[in-house]
Design a protein around this motif. Structure first.
Motif, PDB file in Angstrom:
ATOM      1  N   GLU A 119       0.822  -1.202   0.000  1.00 37.32           N
ATOM      2  CA  GLU A 119       0.000   0.000   0.000  1.00 37.32           C
ATOM      3  C   GLU A 119       0.860   1.259   0.000  1.00 37.32           C
ATOM      4  OE1 GLU A 119      -2.503  -0.582   3.403  1.00 37.32           O
ATOM      5  OE2 GLU A 119      -3.941  -1.830   2.297  1.00 37.32           O
ATOM      6  N   VAL A 120       2.011   1.202   0.688  1.00 34.38           N
ATOM      7  CA  VAL A 120       2.944   2.332   0.672  1.00 34.38           C
ATOM      8  C   VAL A 120       3.452   2.561  -0.749  1.00 34.38           C
ATOM      9  CG1 VAL A 120       5.183   3.181   1.511  1.00 34.38           C
ATOM     10  CG2 VAL A 120       3.619   2.015   3.077  1.00 34.38           C
ATOM     11  N   ALA A 121       3.804   1.477  -1.434  1.00 27.32           N
ATOM     12  CA  ALA A 121       4.273   1.592  -2.816  1.00 27.32           C
ATOM     13  C   ALA A 121       3.171   2.124  -3.720  1.00 27.32           C
ATOM     14  CB  ALA A 121       4.758   0.232  -3.308  1.00 27.32           C
ATOM     15  N   SER A 122       1.963   1.602  -3.561  1.00 30.93           N
ATOM     16  CA  SER A 122       0.837   2.029  -4.385  1.00 30.93           C
ATOM     17  C   SER A 122       0.524   3.508  -4.194  1.00 30.93           C
ATOM     18  CB  SER A 122      -0.396   1.188  -4.048  1.00 30.93           C
ATOM     19  OG  SER A 122      -1.521   1.599  -4.816  1.00 30.93           O
ATOM     20  N   ALA A 123       0.809   4.025  -2.986  1.00 30.40           N
ATOM     21  CA  ALA A 123       0.531   5.432  -2.694  1.00 30.40           C
ATOM     22  C   ALA A 123       1.590   6.365  -3.271  1.00 30.40           C
ATOM     23  CB  ALA A 123       0.437   5.643  -1.188  1.00 30.40           C
ATOM     24  N   GLY A 124       2.646   5.797  -3.864  1.00 30.80           N
ATOM     25  CA  GLY A 124       3.620   6.616  -4.573  1.00 30.80           C
ATOM     26  C   GLY A 124       4.869   7.000  -3.809  1.00 30.80           C
TER      27      GLY A 124
END
Length: 258
Positions: A119-124
Motif C-alpha cells: 500500500e505504501v508503494a501504491s501510494a507513490g
C-alpha cells in the motif's frame, strides 16, 4: 551520513497517559518545539527530514514554509497522528505536496507501527522509515527485521538505527536517559559499522514536559526535555560535526543508495 529526522505532529501523547489536552495546545507545543529545532539546524547549518502529519502542516503553514525554504526535506507522517486508514497514505502525500510545493517521497507511520508495504508503494512513496528494528515491551518486537536499509515491495525500507550487536535503540528515549557521552559512544560505533545513522525525535521533546499533573508523563519521558534537550542536541550536533560526519536528508541518502 547523519540522517536526523523529526516527527512533527499534533501533540496527542498525553492521551496515552490519561490526560486531556486541547487541540490548540497540541499545535502550539509542537510549533514551539519545531521552531527550536529549526533554530538549532540553522545554527549548525545542517539539513534534516521532517515527517509531518497533514493536520499539523495545515495548522502551522509558516513552519512548513520555513522547513522547505531552509532546504530540509518534508515527508509524510500521515493525515492524523492518532487515526490511520490505508487511503490516508496517498491522501497525505498529495496534501503535503500541495501545501509545500515540494515532492514528498518518504513515509513514516505514527508511533512506528506496522504498515502494508504494497500500500505504501501504491501510494507513490520511494521509501518508508517506520521500523524500529528492536524489541520494546508493549510496543513492538522487530528483532526479526533487518537492522539496516533494504528494499521490500518496491519500497526502500530505512529502519531507525540500533546498535550492531544488542540492537539497543538509539531513538529519542535513549537520547534523553543515557549520559550523553555514552549515547555518543554508541552512536559512533553504530556509524562505524553502518556508515550512516538514522535517528528520530519529536518537537515536543524540545519543550518543558515536567508538569506531571498536566501531561502525566513518567520520569523517563520528562527527563532532559525543554531547555536541557535543546542544549543536549546542540552539543550532539556539534560533536557529530567535529567527527566529520556528513549530514543529509533521507531523500538524499536514498538517492545515493539507488
Amino acid at each position: 551520513m547523519i540522517l536526523l529526522s523529526f516527527d512533527i505532529e499534533e501533540f496527542d501523547m498525553p492521551f496515552e497517559y490519561g490526560k486531556d489536552i486541547s487541540f490548540a495546545d497540541q499545535i502550539s507545543i509542537s510549533v514551539e518545539g519545531t521552531t527550536a529545532i529549526l533554530d538549532l539546524l540553522e545554527k549548525h547549518q545542517v539539513k534534516a527530514t521532517f515527517f509531518s502529519t497533514v493536520t499539523f502542516a495545515e495548522n502551522a503553514p509558516a513552519l512548513i514554509k520555513r522547513i522547505v525554504e531552509s532546504g530540509h526535506e518534508l515527508a509524510s507522517h500521515g493525515m492524523y497522528h492518532s487515526d490511520f486508514k490505508p487511503e490516508h497514505l496517498a491522501q497525505s502525500r498529495k496534501a503535503l505536496e500541495a501545501l509545500s510545493g515540494q515532492e514528498v517521497q518518504g513515509y513514516r507511520m505514527a508511533r512506528m507501527m506496522p504498515v502494508d508495504e504494497a500500500e505504501v508503494a501504491s501510494a507513490g512513496y520511494t521509501y518508508n522509515s517506520s521500523i524500529n528494528p528492536t524489541w520494546l515491551p508493549g510496543r513492538y518486537n522487530n528483532l526479526s527485521r533487518p537492522r539496516t536499509f533494504f528494499k521490500e515491495a518496491g519500497v526502500w525500507q530505512l529502519p531507525a538505527s540500533v546498535s550492531p550487536l544488542l540492537r539497543f535503540p538509539l531513538f529519542w528515549l535513549s537520547f534523553h536517559n543515557l549520559p550523553l557521552w555514552l549515547y555518543q559512544r554508541m552512536a559512533a560505533k553504530t556509524y562505524k559499522k553502518d556508515q550512516y545513522l538514522n535517528i528520530y525525535f519529536h518537537p515536543w521533546e524540545f519543550t518543558d514536559l515536567t508538569d506531571t499533573e498536566r501531561f502525566g508523563f513518567p520520569g523517563y519521558v520528562q527527563k532532559n526535555t525543554g531547555a536541557r534537550m535543546i542544549q543536549r542536541m546542540d552539543q550532539f550536533i556539534a560533536w557529530l560535526k567535529g567527527k566529520g560526519y556528513p549530514f543529509a536528508t533521507t531523500r538524499e541518502f536514498i538517492a545515493k543508495v539507488v
